[in-house]
Design a protein around this motif. Structure first.
Motif, short mmCIF file in Angstrom:
data_model
loop_
_atom_site.label_atom_id
_atom_site.label_comp_id
_atom_site.label_asym_id
_atom_site.label_seq_id
_atom_site.Cartn_x
_atom_site.Cartn_y
_atom_site.Cartn_z
N MET A 152 16.88 59.08 38.14
CA MET A 152 16.04 58.28 37.24
C MET A 152 15.64 56.97 37.89
SD MET A 152 14.73 58.80 34.34
CE MET A 152 13.63 57.84 33.31
N ARG A 153 16.58 56.33 38.62
CA ARG A 153 16.23 55.10 39.32
C ARG A 153 15.20 55.36 40.41
NH1 ARG A 153 21.91 54.15 38.78
NH2 ARG A 153 22.25 54.93 40.90
N GLY A 154 15.33 56.48 41.10
CA GLY A 154 14.34 56.82 42.11
C GLY A 154 12.96 57.05 41.52
N LEU A 155 12.89 57.68 40.34
CA LEU A 155 11.60 57.88 39.68
C LEU A 155 11.00 56.56 39.22
CD1 LEU A 155 12.39 61.10 37.61
CD2 LEU A 155 10.82 60.90 39.55
N GLU A 156 11.84 55.64 38.76
CA GLU A 156 11.33 54.32 38.37
C GLU A 156 10.75 53.58 39.57
OE1 GLU A 156 14.61 52.40 36.56
OE2 GLU A 156 14.50 53.55 34.68
N LYS A 157 11.42 53.69 40.73
CA LYS A 157 10.88 53.06 41.93
C LYS A 157 9.57 53.74 42.35
CE LYS A 157 12.11 51.83 46.66
NZ LYS A 157 10.95 52.47 47.29
N GLY A 397 14.20 62.45 29.87
CA GLY A 397 13.51 61.32 30.48
C GLY A 397 13.01 61.62 31.88
N ILE A 398 13.84 62.35 32.66
CA ILE A 398 13.42 62.71 34.02
C ILE A 398 12.22 63.65 33.98
CG2 ILE A 398 14.15 64.05 36.03
CD1 ILE A 398 16.95 62.89 35.65
N THR A 399 12.23 64.60 33.04
CA THR A 399 11.09 65.53 32.92
C THR A 399 9.81 64.78 32.59
OG1 THR A 399 12.61 67.26 32.16
CG2 THR A 399 10.25 67.57 31.73
N ALA A 400 9.89 63.84 31.64
CA ALA A 400 8.71 63.06 31.28
C ALA A 400 8.24 62.19 32.44
CB ALA A 400 9.03 62.19 30.06
#
Length: 420
Positions: A152-157, A397-400
């Motif tokens: 999730m942190r990687g997707l936010e970055k 959340g990761i899927t979205a």
């Protein structure tokens, strides 16, 4: 039964003391005994329980040939020579299983006949084993949650980087005379601290959780160099140590290519490389049946059961059925005991039977231990349920986030094509 499974066998020669000659054959090791059978006829000349062994030594027969001697109760000595692949390998494996059996059953030989286990003790041991297994599962589940948080942190970055790409594309698309184009280069001041926080949060990732440690006999590539050591199972991988606790190799979780289960007591772990030899370790341990289920959870798609290891499935199913039956018998006995306490006394013929039934099924100490174990199991189960619900939300959340990132990348791709 697991006690009948052959852990390993070696060609060797056994000295028949009453005939004064050496007999070629095969020495077989099971978790609780040693057996020697002759070549050709397959006659069993020796069946020796490991619990009756008092000493294992390396010696030389006639001061020339290397041999392994085993001294059992009654001061009877057995000689084994011409051991293949080597005397040290056979000695290390047999000594490991003998030592682990003695450590796992302290005083069992002296107390087996005088103080057998009661049903309460059996029930307490079963519940304690369930607690250990649930604790190991909770550690793996916790590590899985940490991995989802890292994703999730990687997707936010990634979303932050896509915002920067959007501003750059907007500047490239704007006319050269547009007066506000220079402002598009400025990125938010908090972008760098976020990146630093992400990196700092990922550095210690997965290095703190030790799931289980077991003593083992370890060899690399070939079986001719087996030596005592230790296998450590972490939430982030595997570690191989020698007898001096020196780290021989560390397998990160994502670097393990395959784990082959040769038997319930022997596995091999391999890591492939391009342009250089693979790293492969073969591990034999008396406590390997406790580790294999955890390996199947952590490395589910990489664990391969070979032909000799299918006994692990049947043994596990039989043990599970035996445990469930023993728990059912224990619970039934407990309920029956309480019912007999409530029934009035009958004729004198049933007096001894009723006195036997009136004996307490569980002592106060055993009942207290069971209460503590059950409360811990309840807490672990509730924590696992909470963690699973949190991970389900994290997966949503990761899927979205992945869907948003995919749409943004497609949009940026179309914009770049228009610029070219």
């Amino acid at each position: 039964m697991s006690s009948d499974i052959c852990v390993h066998s070696w060609p060797c020669s056994y000295y028949l003391d009453f005939e004064k000659r050496w007999v070629p054959g095969k020495l077989s090791l099971t978790p609780r005994s040693l057996k020697f059978s002759t070549d050709g006829t397959g006659e069993a000349l020796l069946g020796l329980p490991l619990s009756s062994i008092t000493e294992i030594r390396k010696e030389a027969s006639h001061f020339v040939f290397s041999a392994v001697t085993i001294l059992e109760e009654g001061h009877r000595k057995h000689w084994f020579s011409s051991l293949r692949p080597s005397r040290n390998v056979v000695f290390n494996v047999i000594e490991h299983f003998w030592r682990e059996l003695l450590l796992s059953q302290p005083g069992a030989g002296a107390d087996a006949n005088t103080s057998p286990k009661t049903r309460g003790q059996e029930l307490t041991a079963l519940m304690a084993g369930s607690q250990r297994r649930l604790e190991d599962t909770a550690k793996v589940l916790n590590h899985q949650g940490e991995q989802l948080d890292s994703v999730m942190r990687g997707l936010e970055k990634m979303e932050s980087d896509l915002d920067v790409a959007d501003r750059l594309l907007t500047e490239l698309e704007s006319p050269s005379w547009w007066p506000f184009s220079s402002k598009l280069w400025k990125t938010p001041a908090e972008a760098k601290p976020k990146e630093g926080t992400y990196i700092a949060g990922c550095e210690p990732f997965g290095k703190e959780g030790v799931v289980i440690k077991i003593p083992a006999v370890i060899s690399q590539r070939t079986e001719s160099h087996m030596k005592p050591g230790r296998l450590t199972l972490l939430v982030s991988g595997l570690e191989i140590h020698d007898s001096s606790s020196l780290l021989l190799h560390r397998f990160e979780r994502e670097d393990v290519d395959d784990i082959k289960v040769h038997s319930p007591y022997e596995v091999s772990i391999r890591q492939r490389f391009i342009g250089k030899p693979d790293v492969t370790y073969r591990v034999i341990s008396a406590k390997m049946p406790e580790v294999i289920p955890i390996l199947e959870v952590q490395f589910s798609k990489k664990v391969e059961l070979l032909e000799d290891a299918f006994a692990l499935r049947s043994t596990g199913a039989a043990n599970a059925a035996e445990r469930s039956c023993s728990v059912w018998r224990a619970a039934s006995g407990l309920m029956g005991c309480s019912m007999h306490h409530e029934q009035p006394t009958g004729d004198q013929e049933g007096g001894p039977l009723q006195l036997q039934r009136r004996q307490p099924f569980l002592s106060d100490r055993e009942a207290q231990e069971l209460t503590q174990i059950l409360s811990k199991l309840k807490g672990l189960a509730l924590d696992a349920e909470t963690e699973l619900e949190r991970q389900d939300e994290a997966l949503d959340g990761i899927t979205a986030a992945v869907d948003r990132a995919t749409l943004t990348v497609d949009k940026h791709t179309r914009r770049m094509r228009k610029l070219t």
